[in-house]
Design an enzyme around this catalytic site. Structure first.
Site, PDB file in Angstrom:
ATOM      1  CB  ILE A  34       3.382  67.659  70.885  1.00 49.52           C
ATOM      2  CG1 ILE A  34       3.758  69.069  71.391  1.00 49.52           C
ATOM      3  CG2 ILE A  34       2.710  66.773  72.031  1.00 49.52           C
ATOM      4  CD1 ILE A  34       2.502  69.906  71.873  1.00 49.52           C
ATOM      5  N   GLY A  35       6.256  68.504  69.157  1.00 54.28           N
ATOM      6  CA  GLY A  35       6.881  69.249  68.005  1.00 54.28           C
ATOM      7  C   GLY A  35       8.068  70.049  68.117  1.00 54.28           C
ATOM      8  N   GLY A  50       9.735  73.786  67.062  1.00 49.91           N
ATOM      9  CA  GLY A  50       9.352  75.138  66.658  1.00 49.91           C
ATOM     10  C   GLY A  50      10.591  75.780  66.032  1.00 49.91           C
ATOM     11  N   GLY A  82      12.671  76.164  69.514  1.00 47.65           N
ATOM     12  CA  GLY A  82      12.753  74.880  70.548  1.00 47.65           C
ATOM     13  C   GLY A  82      11.726  73.867  70.372  1.00 47.65           C
ATOM     14  CB  VAL A 114       6.407  72.245  71.124  1.00 49.12           C
ATOM     15  CG1 VAL A 114       4.855  72.698  72.059  1.00 49.12           C
ATOM     16  CG2 VAL A 114       7.039  73.603  70.569  1.00 49.12           C
ATOM     17  CE  LYS A 160       7.928  77.911  70.388  1.00 48.95           C
ATOM     18  NZ  LYS A 160       7.731  79.114  69.185  1.00 48.95           N
ATOM     19  CG  ASP A 203       8.115  79.829  59.830  1.00 48.72           C
ATOM     20  OD1 ASP A 203       8.201  79.600  58.845  1.00 48.72           O
ATOM     21  OD2 ASP A 203       8.338  79.167  60.795  1.00 48.72           O
TER      22      ASP A 203
END
Length: 513
Positions: A241-242, A244, A247, A249, A263, A356
């Protein structure tokens, strides 16, 4: 009756003199079992072999390991013998029993099972025959270390739920063939292959290093690596799903039914991120911060397990073609995010600087509540500190220019980044417009309009002018002040107050229109 629990784990090998035997006997099913001894002295056998409930049945079949076990009725006993053998090797570094040890253990097993197991084929695993039968785990590593390392990677997904045996086995079997091919013994290759093919879905690759030894005491849960891989279907791409800071996710579901985001962090490159997030998030809870539910530290990889926010992140809603945010929804997301940041900046044990803040790190849950995420770059300031020095980290377009020059980490850097997010909520634009012949930062576009443009020129077309001009102008000016000179930037408390005022204005505007 004495009760013993035997724990066996597959180990990703560390570069050290001690090599976990489970890398050699990687076909051993890696689950935790409780076995019982009745009327048998454990001292008669060097192995911890006990009496599982499955042996109580009249037909204790667990497969014949592809012909390796002489009698298919011995399969269950043979499985548990291998468990105990691998456990002993982890400590004694000896792979097989000698003939005397083997005889004693078979006698214990006969008494425990109540049936003669002497014909099950255990004698094939007795040392003293020369060659590899007398190997220690050190010998295995010296002779096959690199190959076994590759086998480790190939076999991680073996036997995982939803993965066909043929697909999962192919790489494993190729590696095993490479290992035994040097002996030029076809029967051994086929024997190993059939042993792998006979494994069922209970086999699970995990790690013996699950101690989380580098982490100080925390309030979040230590989760086993088996649970992590089961939850994500072995980090299947369909669950990705994404990405980071440290690493990838993945979404997943724990055995208790909780939906989570996991993650995956490669330890050699980002272990500092892992430790920082656990230490930063494990003790804090706030409605507008993503909750860290648990963590797991293995030999060469780490996992952080968070609550899952089902509606994705703000970036997807701002820039996705099929998604639209109403004006009041944008304001509420801004307020939620600001409250989360205010909580961090005023944390009683010391200010936590996120470093961030950006749309991809603002997640939206099922109730459409915004939550800050990804604390991999966060810094904690002591109460008596006005800043801490650090290398410049963050995302292009969101990093405070003054932080880039001074390398001073303080809350004003987060305020700047949040100001950029506000400008994006207003305009629906990227932080840096790369579509033009020359890349232009969003802050520069906004300031140029403030000197002679109109709100309509900056507002996101998806809003279709359905917003309060007064509230829009208030947020626009707030964003400019957040991205202005450090000394002129508001605190997050002031930011929250002004955003709530804009929300009240917008609510009244909607009630009138």
């Amino acid at each position: 009756m004495d009760k013993f629990t035997l724990n066996i784990h597959f180990s990703n090998r560390k570069k050290s003199k001690q090599v976990p035997f489970s890398s050699v006997f990687s076909f051993v099913s890696l689950t935790t079992i409780s076995l019982f001894l009745t009327q048998v002295s454990a001292s008669d056998c060097v192995l911890d072999i006990y009496h599982p409930s499955s042996w109580n049945t009249s037909d204790f079949v667990a497969g014949n390991w592809g012909g390796f076990v002489n009698n298919s009725n011995c399969g269950s006993v043979f499985d548990d013998y291998l468990y105990a053998l691998a456990q002993r090797a982890n400590h004694a570094q000896k792979i097989f029993l000698n003939s005397t040890e083997q005889k004693n253990c078979l006698l214990v097993m006969n008494n425990t099972v109540g049936k003669d197991v002497s014909g099950c084929g255990f004698e094939k695993l007795t040392s003293g025959g020369g060659g590899c039968s007398d190997f220690s785990t050190r010998d295995v590593y010296d002779n096959l270390g690199n190959t076994l390392n590759m086998l480790d990677e190939d076999c991680k997904l073996f036997g995982s739920p939803g993965v066909s045996g043929a697909k999962a086995c192919s790489a494993c079997l190729r590696r095993w063939e490479e290992i035994v091919a040097s002996a030029d013994n076809v029967s051994e290759i086929e024997k190993t292959k059939t042993m792998y093919k006979s494994l069922n879905s209970s086999v699970y690759w995990t790690t013996s290093d699950n101690s989380c030894s580098t982490i100080e005491e925390t309030s979040c849960l230590r989760i086993s690596i088996k649970e992590v891989y089961l939850a994500t279907n072995n980090l299947d791409l369909s669950n990705f799903i994404g990405q980071g800071v440290a690493g990838k996710v993945y979404k997943g579901t724990l055995s208790n039914g909780h939906h989570v985001a996991v993650k995956h962090i490669i330890k050699d490159r980002h272990v500092d991120t892992f430790i920082r997030e656990v230490r930063s998030l494990s003790h804090i809870r706030h409605p507008n911060l993503v909750s860290l539910l648990g963590y797991c530290e293995a030999v060469d990889e780490c996992f952080l397990v968070y609550e899952l926010c089902h509606n994705g992140n703000l970036s997807e809603w701002l820039f996705g073609k099929d998604k639209t945010l109403l004006w009041v929804q944008r304001l509420q997301i801004a307020i939620d995010s600001a409250k989360g940041l205010l909580f961090l900046h005023t944390y009683p044990e010391g200010c936590i600087v996120h470093r961030d803040i950006k749309p991809t790190n603002i997640l939206i849950d099922a109730k459409f509540q915004a939550k800050l995420s990804d604390f991999g770059l966060s810094k904690v300031m002591d109460l008596d500190q006005s800043y801490v020095s650090s290398e410049v980290r963050g995302t292009l377009g969101y990093v405070d220019p003054e932080y880039r020059r001074s390398h001073h980490v303080n809350p004003s850097g987060d305020v700047y980044s949040f100001g950029i997010v506000l400008l994006q909520l207003l305009s629906g634009q990227r932080a840096i417009n790369l579509d033009l012949s020359r890349a232009i930062p969003l802050t520069k576009m906004a300031r140029s309009l403030s000197n002679g443009g109109t709100i309509e020129e900056f507002a996101d077309a998806k809003l279709e002018r359905e917003y309060s001009s007064e509230a829009f102008d208030l947020v626009f000016k707030l964003a400019l002040s957040c991205t202005g000179l450090k000394q002129q930037r508001p605190s997050m408390k002031q930011v929250v107050s002004r955003l709530e005022k804009a929300f009240d204005i917008s609510t009244q505007f909607n009630s009138v229109t």
